[in-house]
Design an enzyme around this catalytic site. Structure first.
Site, PDB file in Angstrom:
ATOM      1  N   HIS A 295       0.963  -1.148  -0.016  1.00  8.36           N
ATOM      2  CA  HIS A 295       0.034   0.119   0.053  1.00  8.36           C
ATOM      3  C   HIS A 295       0.841   1.269  -0.088  1.00  8.36           C
ATOM      4  O   HIS A 295       1.674   1.565  -0.759  1.00  8.36           O
ATOM      5  CB  HIS A 295      -0.865  -0.071   1.358  1.00  8.36           C
ATOM      6  N   HIS A 334      -2.710  -2.232 -10.641  1.00  9.89           N
ATOM      7  CA  HIS A 334      -3.620  -1.593  -9.585  1.00  9.89           C
ATOM      8  C   HIS A 334      -4.719  -2.309  -9.512  1.00  9.89           C
ATOM      9  O   HIS A 334      -5.378  -2.956 -10.512  1.00  9.89           O
ATOM     10  CB  HIS A 334      -3.814  -0.227 -10.051  1.00  9.89           C
ATOM     11  N   ASP A 390       2.730   5.082  -8.099  1.00 14.27           N
ATOM     12  CA  ASP A 390       3.898   4.978  -7.188  1.00 14.27           C
ATOM     13  C   ASP A 390       5.123   5.610  -7.862  1.00 14.27           C
ATOM     14  O   ASP A 390       5.956   5.608  -7.032  1.00 14.27           O
ATOM     15  CB  ASP A 390       4.126   3.526  -6.766  1.00 14.27           C
TER      16      ASP A 390
END
Length: 488
Positions: A295, A334, A390
């Site tokens: 996460h 994702h 990310d």
């Protein structure tokens, strides 16, 4: 459930239980069926069937990892896996282009974009509540110099709740935040100001304690992210102001990270908050969830991955190792987005602005080579492993933040989303019901206790504890002799 099959309504699902021959009709509302409706589909237990299956009590719904289970009705954020996402109906890209983090925070929490006076009041209250009690210095100094900043921040949110007894339903009554009257809402708003305002201060203190520096009082006259950068970096210079480029970039990243529907940490906040605990404890729980490498720790993992690859020349070999499951590809794929995360395009534009003043990060070429190779490779295309948000770690790295501080930069803005979901749950129609999921018990059936001297040892690497190989003082103490020493 309960309607006979063949009902005139087409917004239903007909289910035939082949065990009993009975047919059931399940209502469909907003393209959703109620999991509890299946409790009516009961059958006699078969001879030899496990009692723990509870067959006579109706069907249970198994959904490991919440892959297709809706746990709450929400008006906050919607993510379309193919087309992108909206916040209270506004496309994220539009907000990133025209709004600010605190304006979007207002939108997420209260449901509408604020007027100029409303925004001024909200920003003023958040910044006013950025101060922390002087005792907090002792709390932060109690951590080791090498403690991970997310461990410090998680602890700090929980610690913060000890100051505000008026925010604790355990002390003030369980309807403290669920009544929805003027006093209750005012109390709730004050905690929201405190948590958003103090999030940057706590994060800056976690940063400074790692640097061995004195803490900085939140300044006046700066923006939310400007105040944050000031608290992290000011060393006594006169008229110090953070770089406006970095201040703006951080605000955009905060806006993008503020909420992302019911991700792991938001779900953790709601799970914890459903017990009617104080909001500080609920936010601390969310922070702990965000800490994980699947996460909030993912952008830190991306940088570590890029460092391990080394250069663009090594990308093909790395991707082949990923295909052989010898390496892990971070920053791609994702749970919801099945194409490129739309936030990644905004982040790329933000990165260009940052790199103009900081210079390009040495890992950028490796990251782009990895991106270009993966989106052309059928192995990754067929698995819909598109680049996701990310990669913002490259911006954080260019701005000079250490890798292990990246999750903190994710947690600070996500406080806004957590609070929006928490507030919505506190005020939902019908009140708050504690979240208590079911399980499918597959362990031993009922059995009798056996005295220790009559037991046969159970062997197996997963069935027995692993002894620790002791050294140092523990080893020497084990060799010493003293009164009361265990003979085992």
């Amino acid at each position: 459930m309960g309607k006979p099959a063949g009902s005139s309504s087409t917004e239903t699902l007909s289910v035939r239980d082949n065990r009993t021959g009975k047919t059931y009709t399940v209502p469909i509302v907003d393209n959703t069926i109620s999991a509890t409706a299946f409790k009516a589909i009961a059958a006699p237990r078969k001879p030899g069937e496990r009692e723990e299956n509870e067959t006579e009590k109706g069907l249970r719904v198994a959904d490991k990892g919440f892959l297709n289970t809706a746990v709450i009705q929400s008006q906050i954020t919607y993510i379309d896996g193919e087309a992108g996402g909206v916040r209270r109906g506004y496309p994220i890209e539009q907000l990133a282009l025209h709004s600010s983090h605190l304006e979007t925070a207002y939108l997420l929490i209260y449901g509408a974009l604020p007027s100029a006076p409303q925004l001024k009041m909200f920003e003023s209250e958040v910044l006013h509540h950025s101060m922390v009690h002087a005792d907090a210095e002792d709390f932060f100094r109690s951590f080791r110099y090498d403690a991970h900043p997310m461990a410090i921040l998680t602890s700090a949110f929980a610690y913060l709740g000890s100051y505000y007894s008026e925010a604790n339903p355990s002390l003030q009554g369980q309807t403290l935040f669920t009544k929805g009257d003027k006093a209750s809402l005012a109390n709730m708003d004050k905690q929201i100001y405190r948590l958003i305002g103090k999030a940057t201060t706590l994060a800056a203190m976690a940063y400074r304690v790692r640097q061995g520096r004195d803490f900085v009082t939140p300044p006046t006259g700066l923006s939310y992210t400007g105040q944050f950068l000031y608290q992290m970096d000011h060393l006594g210079q006169e008229d110090y102001r953070p770089s406006p480029v970095l201040e703006k970039a951080l605000d955009v990243l905060f806006l993008l990270h503020a909420d992302h529907e019911l991700n792991a940490s938001a779900t953790t906040v709601l799970q914890t908050g459903s017990s009617l605990v104080d909001p500080y404890s609920a936010i601390a729980a969310g922070c702990a969830s965000l800490y994980g490498p699947l996460h909030g720790g993912a952008n830190e993992a991306v940088i570590r991955m890029l460092i391990s690859i080394g250069s663009p020349d090594n990308v093909p070999a790395f991707l082949e190792a990923v295909k052989r499951r010898e390496k892990v590809l971070s920053g791609f794929g994702h749970r919801v987005y099945k194409t490129s995360d739309p936030r990644s395009f905004i982040i790329r534009r933000t990165a260009d602005e940052v790199f103009k003043v900081t210079g390009k990060d040495e890992l950028l070429e490796t990251a782009m080579a990895l991106h270009d190779a993966a989106i052309k490779d059928e192995f990754f295309v067929s698995r819909r492993l598109a680049p996701n948000v990310d990669f913002c770690g490259l911006i954080y790295r260019a701005m000079g933040f250490p890798n292990d501080f990246f999750p903190v930069l994710f947690a600070v803005p996500r406080v806004v989303g957590w609070l929006a979901h928490w507030r919505q749950m506190m005020l939902q129609q019908g009140g708050v019901k504690i979240w208590r999921p079911r399980q499918i018990y597959v362990g031993p059936g009922k059995r009798d206790y056996v005295p220790v001297e009559k037991r046969e040892p159970v062997e197996g690497i997963r069935k027995t504890p692993t002894p620790v190989v002791h050294s140092g003082m523990t080893k020497r103490t084990a060799l010493a002799d003293f009164k009361g020493k265990s003979k085992l």
